[in-house]
Design a protein around this motif. Structure first.
Motif, mmCIF file in Angstrom:
data_model
loop_
_atom_site.group_PDB
_atom_site.id
_atom_site.type_symbol
_atom_site.label_atom_id
_atom_site.label_comp_id
_atom_site.label_asym_id
_atom_site.label_seq_id
_atom_site.Cartn_x
_atom_site.Cartn_y
_atom_site.Cartn_z
ATOM 1 N N PHE A 63 7.380 -4.691 -2.584
ATOM 2 C CA PHE A 63 6.581 -4.699 -1.360
ATOM 3 C C PHE A 63 5.149 -5.162 -1.627
ATOM 4 O O PHE A 63 4.511 -5.723 -0.730
ATOM 5 C CB PHE A 63 6.595 -3.319 -0.705
ATOM 6 C CG PHE A 63 7.808 -3.069 0.134
ATOM 7 C CD1 PHE A 63 7.904 -3.589 1.411
ATOM 8 C CD2 PHE A 63 8.864 -2.328 -0.358
ATOM 9 C CE1 PHE A 63 9.032 -3.378 2.194
ATOM 10 C CE2 PHE A 63 9.998 -2.101 0.404
ATOM 11 C CZ PHE A 63 10.088 -2.631 1.688
ATOM 12 N N VAL A 64 4.655 -4.936 -2.832
ATOM 13 C CA VAL A 64 3.328 -5.447 -3.183
ATOM 14 C C VAL A 64 3.283 -6.959 -3.008
ATOM 15 O O VAL A 64 2.276 -7.520 -2.561
ATOM 16 C CB VAL A 64 2.950 -5.036 -4.620
ATOM 17 C CG1 VAL A 64 1.764 -5.870 -5.129
ATOM 18 C CG2 VAL A 64 2.589 -3.556 -4.680
ATOM 19 N N ALA A 65 4.382 -7.625 -3.332
ATOM 20 C CA ALA A 65 4.434 -9.082 -3.196
ATOM 21 C C ALA A 65 4.238 -9.512 -1.741
ATOM 22 O O ALA A 65 3.501 -10.476 -1.460
ATOM 23 C CB ALA A 65 5.767 -9.604 -3.724
ATOM 24 N N TRP A 66 4.877 -8.795 -0.824
ATOM 25 C CA TRP A 66 4.741 -9.168 0.583
ATOM 26 C C TRP A 66 3.365 -8.805 1.115
ATOM 27 O O TRP A 66 2.776 -9.552 1.923
ATOM 28 C CB TRP A 66 5.820 -8.478 1.422
ATOM 29 C CG TRP A 66 7.192 -8.877 0.996
ATOM 30 C CD1 TRP A 66 8.187 -8.069 0.514
ATOM 31 C CD2 TRP A 66 7.734 -10.205 0.971
ATOM 32 N NE1 TRP A 66 9.294 -8.800 0.204
ATOM 33 C CE2 TRP A 66 9.053 -10.113 0.476
ATOM 34 C CE3 TRP A 66 7.232 -11.456 1.321
ATOM 35 C CZ2 TRP A 66 9.871 -11.228 0.323
ATOM 36 C CZ3 TRP A 66 8.044 -12.568 1.179
ATOM 37 C CH2 TRP A 66 9.343 -12.441 0.679
ATOM 38 N N PHE A 67 2.801 -7.687 0.692
ATOM 39 C CA PHE A 67 1.432 -7.356 1.083
ATOM 40 C C PHE A 67 0.457 -8.388 0.521
ATOM 41 O O PHE A 67 -0.511 -8.775 1.183
ATOM 42 C CB PHE A 67 1.060 -5.960 0.584
ATOM 43 C CG PHE A 67 1.559 -4.846 1.474
ATOM 44 C CD1 PHE A 67 0.929 -4.582 2.684
ATOM 45 C CD2 PHE A 67 2.643 -4.067 1.114
ATOM 46 C CE1 PHE A 67 1.376 -3.562 3.519
ATOM 47 C CE2 PHE A 67 3.099 -3.040 1.929
ATOM 48 C CZ PHE A 67 2.459 -2.792 3.139
ATOM 49 N N TRP A 68 0.719 -8.820 -0.706
ATOM 50 C CA TRP A 68 -0.145 -9.828 -1.341
ATOM 51 C C TRP A 68 -0.136 -11.112 -0.509
ATOM 52 O O TRP A 68 -1.184 -11.710 -0.256
ATOM 53 C CB TRP A 68 0.342 -10.105 -2.761
ATOM 54 C CG TRP A 68 -0.588 -10.946 -3.581
ATOM 55 C CD1 TRP A 68 -0.918 -12.253 -3.386
ATOM 56 C CD2 TRP A 68 -1.319 -10.535 -4.739
ATOM 57 N NE1 TRP A 68 -1.789 -12.699 -4.346
ATOM 58 C CE2 TRP A 68 -2.058 -11.663 -5.191
ATOM 59 C CE3 TRP A 68 -1.407 -9.339 -5.448
ATOM 60 C CZ2 TRP A 68 -2.864 -11.610 -6.320
ATOM 61 C CZ3 TRP A 68 -2.218 -9.303 -6.561
ATOM 62 C CH2 TRP A 68 -2.940 -10.417 -6.995
ATOM 63 N N ALA A 69 1.051 -11.548 -0.091
ATOM 64 C CA ALA A 69 1.158 -12.760 0.715
ATOM 65 C C ALA A 69 0.399 -12.605 2.034
ATOM 66 O O ALA A 69 -0.302 -13.526 2.470
ATOM 67 C CB ALA A 69 2.630 -13.076 0.984
ATOM 68 N N PHE A 70 0.522 -11.438 2.654
ATOM 69 C CA PHE A 70 -0.154 -11.205 3.925
ATOM 70 C C PHE A 70 -1.669 -11.210 3.758
ATOM 71 O O PHE A 70 -2.392 -11.859 4.526
ATOM 72 C CB PHE A 70 0.302 -9.872 4.526
ATOM 73 C CG PHE A 70 -0.382 -9.522 5.811
ATOM 74 C CD1 PHE A 70 0.035 -10.073 7.016
ATOM 75 C CD2 PHE A 70 -1.456 -8.642 5.830
ATOM 76 C CE1 PHE A 70 -0.597 -9.762 8.207
ATOM 77 C CE2 PHE A 70 -2.100 -8.321 7.017
ATOM 78 C CZ PHE A 70 -1.664 -8.882 8.206
ATOM 79 N N PHE A 71 -2.161 -10.513 2.750
ATOM 80 C CA PHE A 71 -3.608 -10.444 2.548
ATOM 81 C C PHE A 71 -4.182 -11.783 2.069
ATOM 82 O O PHE A 71 -5.305 -12.137 2.412
ATOM 83 C CB PHE A 71 -3.957 -9.334 1.560
ATOM 84 C CG PHE A 71 -3.923 -7.961 2.166
ATOM 85 C CD1 PHE A 71 -4.775 -7.629 3.203
ATOM 86 C CD2 PHE A 71 -3.040 -6.996 1.723
ATOM 87 C CE1 PHE A 71 -4.753 -6.369 3.789
ATOM 88 C CE2 PHE A 71 -2.995 -5.738 2.287
ATOM 89 C CZ PHE A 71 -3.857 -5.426 3.324
ATOM 90 N N ASP A 72 -3.414 -12.514 1.292
ATOM 91 C CA ASP A 72 -3.890 -13.832 0.852
ATOM 92 C C ASP A 72 -4.090 -14.755 2.044
ATOM 93 O O ASP A 72 -5.070 -15.497 2.115
ATOM 94 C CB ASP A 72 -2.882 -14.439 -0.124
ATOM 95 C CG ASP A 72 -3.293 -15.824 -0.581
ATOM 96 O OD1 ASP A 72 -4.379 -15.960 -1.186
ATOM 97 O OD2 ASP A 72 -2.532 -16.788 -0.333
ATOM 98 N N ALA A 73 -3.145 -14.692 2.993
ATOM 99 C CA ALA A 73 -3.255 -15.541 4.176
ATOM 100 C C ALA A 73 -4.325 -15.049 5.142
ATOM 101 O O ALA A 73 -5.019 -15.853 5.759
ATOM 102 C CB ALA A 73 -1.900 -15.605 4.887
ATOM 103 N N SER A 74 -4.483 -13.739 5.267
ATOM 104 C CA SER A 74 -5.394 -13.196 6.275
ATOM 105 C C SER A 74 -6.847 -13.138 5.807
ATOM 106 O O SER A 74 -7.766 -13.319 6.613
ATOM 107 C CB SER A 74 -4.938 -11.790 6.674
ATOM 108 O OG SER A 74 -4.888 -10.935 5.546
ATOM 109 N N LEU A 75 -7.069 -12.889 4.518
ATOM 110 C CA LEU A 75 -8.440 -12.774 4.020
ATOM 111 C C LEU A 75 -9.078 -14.132 3.723
ATOM 112 O O LEU A 75 -10.300 -14.255 3.724
ATOM 113 C CB LEU A 75 -8.464 -11.918 2.750
ATOM 114 C CG LEU A 75 -8.133 -10.432 2.942
ATOM 115 C CD1 LEU A 75 -8.056 -9.725 1.600
ATOM 116 C CD2 LEU A 75 -9.153 -9.754 3.842
ATOM 117 N N PHE A 76 -8.246 -15.141 3.476
ATOM 118 C CA PHE A 76 -8.770 -16.483 3.171
ATOM 119 C C PHE A 76 -8.086 -17.519 4.065
ATOM 120 O O PHE A 76 -7.417 -18.435 3.579
ATOM 121 C CB PHE A 76 -8.542 -16.819 1.693
ATOM 122 C CG PHE A 76 -9.031 -15.754 0.761
ATOM 123 C CD1 PHE A 76 -10.383 -15.629 0.466
ATOM 124 C CD2 PHE A 76 -8.150 -14.855 0.174
ATOM 125 C CE1 PHE A 76 -10.837 -14.639 -0.385
ATOM 126 C CE2 PHE A 76 -8.590 -13.868 -0.671
ATOM 127 C CZ PHE A 76 -9.943 -13.749 -0.956
#
Length: 287
Positions: free
Chosen positions: A104-117
C-alpha cells in the motif's frame, strides 16, 4: 522401539509431503502469463486466449489455496500446532502484514508523487497531465463527508465487533464469538456494497486521469482486501460453529482479527489522505 522413533521428541511440526506448493506455483505462473497475454492482446495460435488462461490459472490458484488451508486446519485440529509452531506462524503472519503495508505504500507513493508535484508531470508523462494543480483540471472529487465517512464508521465499527468476538472467545463465550463474527461479516459486506455504489456513481473514471488511476488502484486494492478479510472471517464463523476454536487454541481466528485491523488502519489513511486531503479545494461532484 518403533513407536519411540515414530513419535517426535520435539515441539516442531514436520509437514507431510504436499502437492500444493508445486501446483500453487504452476497455477500462479499460469495466472501471470494469462494476465500478460490478456492485457497486451497477444495471440496464441492465432487466438486471443489471454482471458481464458488467466481465468483458468486464477480459479486453480483459489482451489489450491482452499485445499492447502484445509490441510493446515487439519494439522491444527490434530494437535500439530504446538506453542513453538504457533510462534513461527505468528512471525510469518507479521511478515505477511508487513509486506502488505509496503504494497500500500507504493500506491500512496504514486498518489503523493502526482499530487505534491503536479507541474512536473507535464515534462515526462502527457497521460499524467494535471494542469499544474491537484486535483487535475476537469476533475470533480467525491465528497468525503457523504458516503466515504459513512463507510469509515462502518469499518471502524467492524473493528470493535471483531474485538468483541475475540474477547468472547478468550472468555469461552461461544455465543458472543459467533455474534461478533456474524456482525463483523455483515459490516464488511455492507462496506463493500457502499464502495461498489460509490464506484458506479463516481464522477471520474480510471482512464485518462492520474487522479482516477491512483484513486481506484489504492481504494480498489483496499476493497479487494476487505473482500478477502470477509471470506477469512466467514471461514472462522464456520469453524466456530463447528466448535473448533478454544480460548488457548485459536490461531486462525487471531490472524483473521489481525488482518481485519490492518484493513481498518489502511482505510483510515486512505480516507484522510485521498478522500479528505486529496479533494481539498477541489470541485465537489453533486449527489
Amino acid at each position: 522401539m518403533a513407536n519411540g522413533h515414530a513419535k517426535p521428541h520435539h515441539d516442531y511440526h514436520l509437514v507431510a509431503p504436499s502437492p500444493w506448493p508445486l501446483l500453487g506455483s504452476m497455477f500462479a505462473f499460469l495466472t501471470a502469463v494469462g494476465l500478460i497475454f490478456w492485457m497486451h492482446h497477444l495471440e496464441l495460435g492465432g487466438l486471443k486466449l489471454g482471458s481464458m488462461i488467466f481465468g483458468t490459472g486464477f480459479i486453480g490458484l483459489l482451489a489450491i489455496m482452499a485445499f492447502w488451508w484445509v490441510d493446515v486446519i487439519k494439522e491444527a485440529e490434530g494437535g500439530d500446532h504446538t506453542p513453538v509452531v504457533q510462534l513461527s506462524h505468528r512471525y510469518g503472519m507479521t511478515l505477511f502484514i508487513a509486506s502488505e503495508v509496503m504494497f500500500f505504500v507504493a500506491w500512496f507513493w504514486a498518489f503523493f508523487d502526482a499530487s505534491l508535484f503536479p507541474g512536473e508531470k507535464i515534462e515526462y508523462a502527457r497521460a499524467a497531465f494535471t494542469g499544474g494543480h491537484w486535483p487535475p483540471k476537469g476533475i470533480e472529487a467525491i465528497d468525503p463527508w457523504r458516503l466515504p465517512i459513512i463507510n469509515t464508521m462502518i469499518l471502524l465499527t467492524s473493528g470493535t465487533t471483531v474485538t468483541w468476538a475475540h474477547h468472547a472467545l478468550l472468555q469461552n463465550d461461544r455465543e458472543g464469538l459467533k455474534k461478533g463474527l456474524a456482525l463483523t461479516i455483515l459490516l464488511g459486506m455492507t462496506f463493500t456494497a457502499v464502495q461498489a455504489y460509490e464506484y458506479i456513481h463516481a464522477p471520474f473514471g480510471f482512464k485518462n486521469s492520474i487522479y482516477g488511476a491512483t484513486f481506484f488502484m489504492a481504494t480498489g486494492f483496499h476493497g479487494f482486501h476487505v473482500i478477502v478479510g470477509t471470506i477469512f472471517l466467514i471461514v472462522c464463523l464456520i469453524r466456530a460453529n463447528a466448535g473448533q476454536f478454544t480460548p488457548k487454541q485459536h490461531l486462525g481466528f487471531e490472524f483473521a482479527a489481525w488482518y481485519w485491523h490492518f484493513v481498518d488502519v489502511v482505510w483510515l489513511f486512505l480516507f484522510t489522505c485521498i478522500y479528505v486531503w486529496g479533494s481539498w479545494g477541489a470541485v465537489i461532484a453533486p449527489e
